[in-house]
Scaffold this active site. Structure first.
Site, mmCIF file in Angstrom:
data_model
loop_
_atom_site.group_PDB
_atom_site.id
_atom_site.type_symbol
_atom_site.label_atom_id
_atom_site.label_comp_id
_atom_site.label_asym_id
_atom_site.label_seq_id
_atom_site.Cartn_x
_atom_site.Cartn_y
_atom_site.Cartn_z
ATOM 1 N N ASP A 121 0.856 -1.177 0.000
ATOM 2 C CA ASP A 121 0.000 0.000 0.000
ATOM 3 C C ASP A 121 0.895 1.231 0.000
ATOM 4 O OD1 ASP A 121 -1.885 2.022 0.460
ATOM 5 O OD2 ASP A 121 -3.040 0.800 1.866
ATOM 6 N N ARG A 123 -0.212 4.408 -0.296
ATOM 7 C CA ARG A 123 -0.965 5.632 -0.008
ATOM 8 C C ARG A 123 -0.306 6.474 1.082
ATOM 9 N NH1 ARG A 123 -6.850 2.879 0.397
ATOM 10 N NH2 ARG A 123 -5.495 1.291 1.287
#
Length: 189
Positions: A121, A123
């Site tokens: 991930d 983000r």
């Protein structure tokens, strides 16, 4: 961070106010119920962009269903959706499609990202923190299954009065995706 003015957005879910934020090359959107400023503890969804799900209704994920759930809830009860423009857990659309191809070959969503050279991930929620601060958010009812988002909100000093599960329909195309999120990313499903 550059901010827009507040504008009206009529939708099939009801009438909302919107405000855009530009952070570098990424632009994010705050979608607020009409009574948002009158609510002490609004319902909030941090929704990460998913072009294939949100726009085309892809069945490979639960993104469109979660966005629809959030918009319906905030329309009825009041709140905010932060539309976080970090496609494919922030690997971008081209890489997301490449990850889809790897998933077609049997890789799960995490292993596909890793094979492409990314973290599971990528983000960064910094822009979300700025938006929540700009909108003077102190306490929320958070729509999420994601423990990373819960920790982020707590680290921002925002009280989570309630976690609202974002449970949506499972189908044969997203079953493994959801199981991977539960087993390897700790999602509360």
């Amino acid at each position: 961070m550059i901010k827009s003015e507040v504008a009206k957005l009529p939708t099939r879910y009801g009438n909302f106010d919107i405000k855009a934020y530009k952070d570098g090359s990424q632009e994010h959107l705050a979608i607020m119920s009409k009574n948002f400023s009158d609510i002490n503890t609004p319902i909030v969804r941090i929704h990460s962009e998913c072009l294939t799900g949100d726009t085309m209704g892809s069945l490979k994920c639960d993104c469109n269903n979660q966005l629809n759930l959030a918009l319906e809830l905030i329309s009825k009860e009041g709140g905010l959706v932060v539309y976080h423009r970090q496609e494919g857990r922030n690997i971008g659309l081209v890489n997301k499609v490449n990850a889809y191809k790897l998933q077609d070959e049997g890789f799960n969503t995490i292993d596909a990202n890793l094979k492409l050279g990314f973290k599971e991930d990528e983000r960064d929620y910094g822009a979300v923190g700025f938006i929540l601060k700009d909108l003077n958010i102190k306490e929320i009812k958070l729509i999420t299954n994601n423990p990373t988002k819960i920790k982020f909100i707590e680290d921002c000093g925002i009280k989570i009065a309630e976690r609202i599960p974002a449970i949506t329909e499972i189908n044969k195309f997203n079953k493994n995706y959801l199981q991977t999120k539960k087993d390897f990313m700790g999602h509360i499903l």
